[in-house]
Design a protein around this motif. Structure first.
Motif, PDB file in Angstrom:
ATOM      1  N   TYR A 174      42.213  45.173  52.773  1.00  0.00           N
ATOM      2  CA  TYR A 174      41.375  45.208  53.979  1.00  0.00           C
ATOM      3  C   TYR A 174      40.657  46.463  54.434  1.00  0.00           C
ATOM      4  N   VAL A 175      40.872  47.598  53.673  1.00  0.00           N
ATOM      5  CA  VAL A 175      40.610  48.780  53.875  1.00  0.00           C
ATOM      6  C   VAL A 175      39.607  49.476  52.961  1.00  0.00           C
ATOM      7  N   PRO A 176      38.438  49.489  53.282  1.00  0.00           N
ATOM      8  CA  PRO A 176      37.514  50.035  52.414  1.00  0.00           C
ATOM      9  C   PRO A 176      37.348  51.699  52.475  1.00  0.00           C
ATOM     10  N   ASN A 177      36.866  52.620  51.727  1.00  0.00           N
ATOM     11  CA  ASN A 177      36.821  53.944  51.554  1.00  0.00           C
ATOM     12  C   ASN A 177      38.190  54.387  51.632  1.00  0.00           C
ATOM     13  N   ARG A 178      39.164  53.847  51.364  1.00  0.00           N
ATOM     14  CA  ARG A 178      40.462  54.394  51.301  1.00  0.00           C
ATOM     15  C   ARG A 178      40.875  55.507  50.388  1.00  0.00           C
ATOM     16  N   VAL A 179      41.356  56.470  50.813  1.00  0.00           N
ATOM     17  CA  VAL A 179      41.685  57.814  50.061  1.00  0.00           C
ATOM     18  C   VAL A 179      42.876  57.737  49.654  1.00  0.00           C
ATOM     19  N   GLY A 180      43.071  58.023  48.519  1.00  0.00           N
ATOM     20  CA  GLY A 180      44.478  58.172  47.950  1.00  0.00           C
ATOM     21  C   GLY A 180      45.536  57.197  47.642  1.00  0.00           C
ATOM     22  N   TRP A 181      46.670  56.873  47.928  1.00  0.00           N
ATOM     23  CA  TRP A 181      47.535  55.533  47.405  1.00  0.00           C
ATOM     24  C   TRP A 181      47.027  54.232  47.807  1.00  0.00           C
ATOM     25  N   GLY A 182      46.561  53.266  47.152  1.00  0.00           N
ATOM     26  CA  GLY A 182      46.053  52.353  47.305  1.00  0.00           C
ATOM     27  C   GLY A 182      44.861  52.065  47.280  1.00  0.00           C
ATOM     28  N   SER A 183      43.816  53.211  47.077  1.00  0.00           N
ATOM     29  CA  SER A 183      42.510  53.382  47.032  1.00  0.00           C
ATOM     30  C   SER A 183      41.778  52.531  46.187  1.00  0.00           C
ATOM     31  N   GLU A 184      42.317  51.739  45.349  1.00  0.00           N
ATOM     32  CA  GLU A 184      41.534  50.997  44.373  1.00  0.00           C
ATOM     33  C   GLU A 184      41.618  49.321  44.610  1.00  0.00           C
ATOM     34  N   ILE A 185      42.514  49.167  45.619  1.00  0.00           N
ATOM     35  CA  ILE A 185      43.010  47.797  46.039  1.00  0.00           C
ATOM     36  C   ILE A 185      41.689  47.001  46.368  1.00  0.00           C
ATOM     37  N   TYR A 186      40.941  47.643  47.481  1.00  0.00           N
ATOM     38  CA  TYR A 186      39.768  47.007  48.178  1.00  0.00           C
ATOM     39  C   TYR A 186      38.736  46.442  47.187  1.00  0.00           C
ATOM     40  N   LYS A 187      38.552  47.396  46.359  1.00  0.00           N
ATOM     41  CA  LYS A 187      37.392  46.980  45.428  1.00  0.00           C
ATOM     42  C   LYS A 187      37.976  45.848  44.257  1.00  0.00           C
ATOM     43  N   TYR A 235      52.613  39.044  48.175  1.00  0.00           N
ATOM     44  CA  TYR A 235      52.120  40.179  47.624  1.00  0.00           C
ATOM     45  C   TYR A 235      52.331  40.182  45.997  1.00  0.00           C
ATOM     46  N   SER A 236      53.395  39.254  45.671  1.00  0.00           N
ATOM     47  CA  SER A 236      53.938  39.132  44.223  1.00  0.00           C
ATOM     48  C   SER A 236      53.101  38.288  43.536  1.00  0.00           C
ATOM     49  N   VAL A 237      52.050  37.661  44.102  1.00  0.00           N
ATOM     50  CA  VAL A 237      51.285  36.893  43.437  1.00  0.00           C
ATOM     51  C   VAL A 237      49.950  37.617  42.827  1.00  0.00           C
ATOM     52  N   PRO A 238      49.351  38.648  43.637  1.00  0.00           N
ATOM     53  CA  PRO A 238      48.313  39.506  42.848  1.00  0.00           C
ATOM     54  C   PRO A 238      49.262  40.547  41.949  1.00  0.00           C
ATOM     55  N   ALA A 239      50.242  40.864  42.397  1.00  0.00           N
ATOM     56  CA  ALA A 239      51.078  41.883  41.688  1.00  0.00           C
ATOM     57  C   ALA A 239      50.351  43.015  41.263  1.00  0.00           C
ATOM     58  N   TYR A 240      49.752  43.601  42.120  1.00  0.00           N
ATOM     59  CA  TYR A 240      48.796  44.822  41.829  1.00  0.00           C
ATOM     60  C   TYR A 240      48.880  45.592  42.986  1.00  0.00           C
ATOM     61  N   GLY A 241      49.263  47.038  42.666  1.00  0.00           N
ATOM     62  CA  GLY A 241      49.279  47.970  43.640  1.00  0.00           C
ATOM     63  C   GLY A 241      50.289  48.191  44.517  1.00  0.00           C
ATOM     64  N   GLY A 242      51.212  47.352  44.531  1.00  0.00           N
ATOM     65  CA  GLY A 242      52.463  47.479  45.307  1.00  0.00           C
ATOM     66  C   GLY A 242      52.329  46.414  46.558  1.00  0.00           C
ATOM     67  N   GLU A 243      53.486  46.361  47.215  1.00  0.00           N
ATOM     68  CA  GLU A 243      53.542  45.558  48.509  1.00  0.00           C
ATOM     69  C   GLU A 243      52.919  45.853  49.681  1.00  0.00           C
ATOM     70  N   TRP A 244      52.097  46.960  49.410  1.00  0.00           N
ATOM     71  CA  TRP A 244      51.073  47.050  50.535  1.00  0.00           C
ATOM     72  C   TRP A 244      49.706  46.652  50.107  1.00  0.00           C
ATOM     73  N   TYR A 245      49.542  45.736  49.365  1.00  0.00           N
ATOM     74  CA  TYR A 245      48.474  45.219  48.916  1.00  0.00           C
ATOM     75  C   TYR A 245      47.619  44.438  50.046  1.00  0.00           C
ATOM     76  N   PRO A 246      48.481  43.607  50.912  1.00  0.00           N
ATOM     77  CA  PRO A 246      47.755  42.977  52.017  1.00  0.00           C
ATOM     78  C   PRO A 246      47.259  43.953  52.971  1.00  0.00           C
ATOM     79  N   ARG A 247      47.642  45.347  53.010  1.00  0.00           N
ATOM     80  CA  ARG A 247      46.898  46.021  53.915  1.00  0.00           C
ATOM     81  C   ARG A 247      45.931  46.761  53.142  1.00  0.00           C
ATOM     82  N   TRP A 248      45.951  47.199  52.184  1.00  0.00           N
ATOM     83  CA  TRP A 248      44.909  47.973  51.573  1.00  0.00           C
ATOM     84  C   TRP A 248      43.579  46.827  51.031  1.00  0.00           C
TER      85      TRP A 248
END
Length: 502
Positions: A69-82, A54-67
């Motif tokens: 894969y998650v469309p229509n996320r509401v709240g924290w991490g919502s911007e990562i999918y797009k 996750y340090s490679v994309p270095a965006y949005g935090g260490e939960w990047y690999p979860r978010w």
């Protein structure tokens, strides 16, 4: 005679063997383990890091690999999918980042030098985060940092450098949540589809057999066995002084949790090591594990030692979009707050993917270390005084905080200032730590000496880092003390009064 001696020898050997394998996978038996050894209670300050794919994309935090894969996320991490699809495309998966993780600037000695210079008495390596990628030479998980990516055994590298300095080594495990970290097809208590208000259109995580251990595409039983196998590898190879556990272990079978502790405690016993494990919640009984309250403090002094985690940077891992770090003065003030209530502070750094420690985090560590070098006596090896302190800053609970365990509180920690005093004690010396230099009010009452400590007689009062004679007198309101006229070095972070008791 020889037969008698042989019987005695065999009997003693059997007793010794039993003593070396004293623990069994039973909660009452495991509670024989001492939760808090003296070295841990003395240490007060530790550090580790969040470093992974996750340090490679270095965006949005260490939960990047979860978010991602998650469309229509509401709240924290919502911007990562797009963001992920806009940047890398729809067919770029988490494991594809591995080819960009080279870590060519990583130097374990330099990292541990920084951590030791900050004043940390125990130093850790992340062993595995929620993402399922192991940072040691794992035989049970081919998705590891020796066979892939940076080709580095991080756990061993940090362990070796830490032990050279006579410091304690910690390994952190977050992988209990690996069971449900990536979106799953099925919905259950152990793998709930709707956790964190998620709304899935589809499951996009790779389903190929070769990816099953990384993305946890396996049965719940298989995942539990892998959880335990990973821990056993690190215990056998390195037996850390402290195995830090994240919240997700509550999703692991109770039988496996007990077996892990049994293996760990027995291995440590064979090596004559006093080891520590923590619990974030109740997945381990608090009689045998240290309570961990994330980014929080306690309301008052607790009878047992506890620990809290804070971040050095803007997030747990490196975030290239937000290059900030904790103010070193704020960190020292929070440390004094935590220690005054029988707690220990653990800080987490967020290195870049190439192995560089961000400059802003380096400066923060240097600032913390500068104060600890001069005034660490008021922190290390101390114990709580009769009162944790006094002052004007109000610390409050956040009723909406999901981590509000054991009465932990967060609100107000950032506002601690020179109007606040925190106490620690070492033998017949009491340290009154004033949380900053007070230019507007150089006099103050240490009111504890008119209340809980009114029976204690004072021999002398001085200020660490100052050669001035400190003016003080005892009154009905407490002990009135006067700041030195010349501000000691680093006193903007905290000023320390040394009170010698008779």
């Amino acid at each position: 005679m020889r037969k008698t001696l042989l019987i005695i020898f065999v009997h003693c050997f059997a007793l010794g063997f039993y003593a070396q394998n004293n623990y069994k996978p039973d909660w009452e038996n495991l509670k024989q383990h001492e939760a808090v050894p003296e070295w841990f209670a003395d240490a007060k300050l530790g550090v580790y890091f969040h470093w992974g794919i996750y340090s490679v994309p270095a965006y949005g935090g260490e939960w990047y690999p979860r978010w991602m894969y998650v469309p229509n996320r509401v709240g924290w991490g919502s911007e990562i999918y797009k963001k992920h699809r806009d940047t890398y495309g729809e067919n770029f998966h988490y494991h594809d980042f591995l080819k960009n993780w080279k870590a060519n600037k990583f130097n374990a000695k330099e990292w541990v030098d920084m951590f030791e210079g900050m004043g940390a008495k125990f130093i850790g390596s992340i062993a595995e985060h929620h993402d399922g990628f192991s940072l040691w030479n794992s035989e049970v998980n081919e998705w590891n940092s020796v066979d892939m990516g940076p080709k580095i055994n991080m756990v061993k590298s940090i362990a070796d450098e830490t032990k050279k300095r006579g410091l304690k080594f910690m390994a952190t495990f977050h992988h209990g949540f690996h069971n449900i970290f990536y979106p799953k097809k099925e919905a259950s208590y152990l793998r709930p589809l709707s956790r964190h208000n998620l709304v899935f259109k589809s499951v996009e995580v790779p389903q190929d057999e070769k990816y099953k251990k990384l993305y946890c595409n396996m049965s719940y039983d298989e995942a539990n066995n892998l959880w335990l196998d990973k821990l056993n590898e690190v215990i056998e190879a390195y037996c850390p002084d402290y195995i830090w556990m994240d919240f997700g272990q509550r999703y692991i079978k109770e039988s496996h949790r007990k077996q892990f502790l049994t293996n760990y405690f027995n291995k440590a016993q064979k090596l004559s090591k006093d080891v520590v494990v923590n619990t974030k919640g109740d997945f381990f009984p608090t009689e045998l594990a240290v309570v961990n309250v994330e980014r929080a403090t306690m309301e008052d002094i607790t009878p047992e030692v506890w620990i809290t985690d804070f971040i050095l940077g803007s997030s747990w891992c490196y975030n290239k979009e937000k290059r900030t770090a904790i103010d070193s003065g704020k960190a020292i003030r929070m440390l004094a707050e935590v220690v005054s209530k029988n707690g220990i502070m653990l800080l987490s750094a967020g290195p870049m993917a190439d192995g560089t420690m961000p400059e802003e985090q380096v400066k923060a560590m240097e600032g913390i270390g500068a104060w600890m070098t001069l005034y660490g006596a008021s922190i290390y090896n101390t114990r709580p005084f009769v009162s944790f302190g006094e002052g004007t800053t109000i610390l409050k609970r956040d009723p909406e905080d999901a981590w509000n365990q054991y009465g932990a509180i967060k609100k107000g920690l950032n506002q601690l200032n020179a109007s606040d005093i925190r106490y620690t004690q070492k033998g017949n010396i009491v340290y009154a730590i004033q949380l900053g230099w007070d230019s507007s009010n150089p006099q103050r009452y240490l009111s504890v000496f008119s209340k809980k400590a009114k029976h204690l007689k004072i021999k002398s009062i001085s200020v660490l880092g100052s050669k001035e004679k400190i003016i003080w007198k005892r009154t009905k309101k407490g002990v009135l003390v006067q700041q030195p006229k010349v501000k000691p070095d680093q006193a903007d972070k905290a000023l320390v009064y040394k009170i010698q008791l008779k």
